[in-house]
Design an enzyme around this catalytic site. Structure first.
Site, mmCIF file in Angstrom:
data_model
loop_
_atom_site.group_PDB
_atom_site.id
_atom_site.type_symbol
_atom_site.label_atom_id
_atom_site.label_comp_id
_atom_site.label_asym_id
_atom_site.label_seq_id
_atom_site.Cartn_x
_atom_site.Cartn_y
_atom_site.Cartn_z
ATOM 1 N N ASN A 1 -18.070 19.858 29.051
ATOM 2 C CA ASN A 1 -19.125 18.981 29.547
ATOM 3 C C ASN A 1 -18.569 18.250 30.769
ATOM 4 O OD1 ASN A 1 -21.055 17.044 30.014
ATOM 5 N ND2 ASN A 1 -20.666 15.883 28.136
ATOM 6 N N LYS B 1 -20.043 16.358 32.774
ATOM 7 C CA LYS B 1 -20.722 15.076 33.021
ATOM 8 C C LYS B 1 -21.090 14.955 34.501
ATOM 9 C CE LYS B 1 -18.161 13.175 29.196
ATOM 10 N NZ LYS B 1 -17.825 11.999 28.438
ATOM 11 N N HIS C 1 -26.442 13.804 23.735
ATOM 12 C CA HIS C 1 -25.088 13.271 23.957
ATOM 13 C C HIS C 1 -25.148 11.750 23.843
ATOM 14 C CE1 HIS C 1 -21.332 12.180 25.896
ATOM 15 N NE2 HIS C 1 -20.931 13.419 25.684
ATOM 16 N N GLU D 1 -23.900 9.502 25.522
ATOM 17 C CA GLU D 1 -24.126 8.795 26.795
ATOM 18 C C GLU D 1 -25.609 8.800 27.154
ATOM 19 O OE1 GLU D 1 -21.146 10.915 29.032
ATOM 20 O OE2 GLU D 1 -19.586 9.905 27.866
ATOM 21 N N GLU E 1 -19.456 14.107 17.624
ATOM 22 C CA GLU E 1 -18.685 13.378 18.624
ATOM 23 C C GLU E 1 -18.646 11.894 18.265
ATOM 24 O OE1 GLU E 1 -18.489 15.631 22.543
ATOM 25 O OE2 GLU E 1 -20.320 14.460 22.617
ATOM 26 N N GLY F 1 -13.875 9.946 25.709
ATOM 27 C CA GLY F 1 -13.322 9.420 26.951
ATOM 28 C C GLY F 1 -12.366 8.257 26.761
ATOM 29 N N SER G 1 -12.022 13.278 23.175
ATOM 30 C CA SER G 1 -10.626 13.293 23.631
ATOM 31 C C SER G 1 -9.855 14.510 23.119
ATOM 32 C CB SER G 1 -9.924 11.982 23.241
ATOM 33 O OG SER G 1 -10.578 10.890 23.865
HETATM 34 C C1 PEP Z 1 -17.858 14.438 25.733
HETATM 35 O O1 PEP Z 1 -18.293 13.756 26.631
HETATM 36 O O2 PEP Z 1 -18.621 15.214 25.147
HETATM 37 C C2 PEP Z 1 -16.454 14.296 25.381
HETATM 38 C C3 PEP Z 1 -16.047 14.758 24.233
HETATM 39 O O3 PEP Z 1 -15.654 13.672 26.296
HETATM 40 P P1 PEP Z 1 -14.033 13.548 26.240
HETATM 41 O O4 PEP Z 1 -13.502 14.910 25.891
HETATM 42 O O5 PEP Z 1 -13.653 13.123 27.624
HETATM 43 O O6 PEP Z 1 -13.716 12.545 25.205
#
Ligand code: PEP
Length: 253
Positions: A11, A13, A100, A102, A170, A176, A215
């Site tokens: 992803n 973003k 997601h 976000e 998630e 992040g 992460s």
């Molecule tokens: C994500 O945004 O779906 C995500 C898992 O981000 P990160 O790997 O940066 O934590």
């Protein structure tokens, strides 16, 4: 249980101008090709809308698929700034991410909206990655399993199958932040999600992929993906570096 083929999904973003996106996609495509036809995973990259066409061109023939990061519920019309699922399909996308955290936070998307988006995407012939996950506050209040079950029930599209639908767990506190769920924490939630899925879609639940996101890095991916109910990753930050993204894919093998 049928063996579930891991999905390694990036992803991106809101990152990347044309030159960066092309270079990243070409780098991923080249390394994916080196795995050959027998690669033990599926691979997907989800660039921002502005880069979809360029990325589709850059990964052509490599085995890497392309997805959008969101879509509207409507097929077309007066929705300034939005993108419909048929547009993504037309641009060469195979998947779209919906729900997601976000999007849920920045745009107030509810489970009902996420479900409607997922159903519109399926109707357009896209596969969906439906994201769910608890906040730190919810985890600390002991609500993790309840929150994930509630989001799953509210967001899962009608007509979901193992072929057209992937769930991404998630934990919001791990996205992040560099704080990754332990393999045991993640497995506990993945197993609960699969059990809940059984009630919703029956035996299909055994074949439906559930990705971990938060992460994930080359250094922690193998242990996470070794868990019984973790079937790959939805990767943010580490998907922006070819070697990190490919390193995670290697851990799926
Ligand atoms: C994500 O945004 O779906 C995500 C898992 O981000 P990160 O790997 O940066 O934590």
């Amino acid at each position: 249980m049928t063996a579930r083929r891991p999905l390694i999904a990036g992803n991106w973003k809101m990152n990347g101008l044309l030159a960066d996106g092309r270079a990243l996609a070409a780098g991923v495509a080249e390394k994916r090709k080196a795995f050959g036809e027998s690669a033990p995973f599926d691979m997907l990259v989800c660039p921002p809308f502005t880069l979809v066409t360029a990325v589709v061109d850059a990964v052509a023939g490599s085995g890497v698929e392309v997805g959008g990061q969101d879509c509207h519920t409507a097929e077309k019309g007066a929705h300034t700034g939005d993108v419909g699922p048929a547009m993504l399909k037309d641009a060469g996308c195979a998947y779209v991410i919906v729900g997601h955290s976000e999007r849920r936070t920045d745009h107030g998307e509810t489970d009902a909206v996420v479900k409607a988006k997922a159903e519109a995407a399926l109707a357009a012939g896209l596969k969906v990655i439906v994201c769910i996950g608890e906040t730190l506050e919810e985890r600390e209040a002991g609500q993790t399993l309840d929150v994930n079950k509630r989001q799953l029930n509210g967001s899962l599209p009608a007509g979901a199958s193992a072929e057209n639908c992937v769930i991404a767990y998630e934990p919001v506190w791990a996205i992040g932040t560099g704080k990754v769920a332990t393999p045991e924490q993640a497995q506990e939630v993945h197993a609960a999600i699969r059990a809940e899925l059984k009630g919703l879609v029956g035996g299909i639940a055994e074949d439906m992929r559930i990705l971990y996101g938060g992460s994930m890095k080359p250094g922690n991916a193998a242990e996470l993906m070794a868990q019984t109910d973790i079937d790959g990753g939805l990767i943010g930050g580490a998907s922006l570096k070819v070697d990190d993204f490919i390193g995670i894919a290697e851990a799926a093998g």
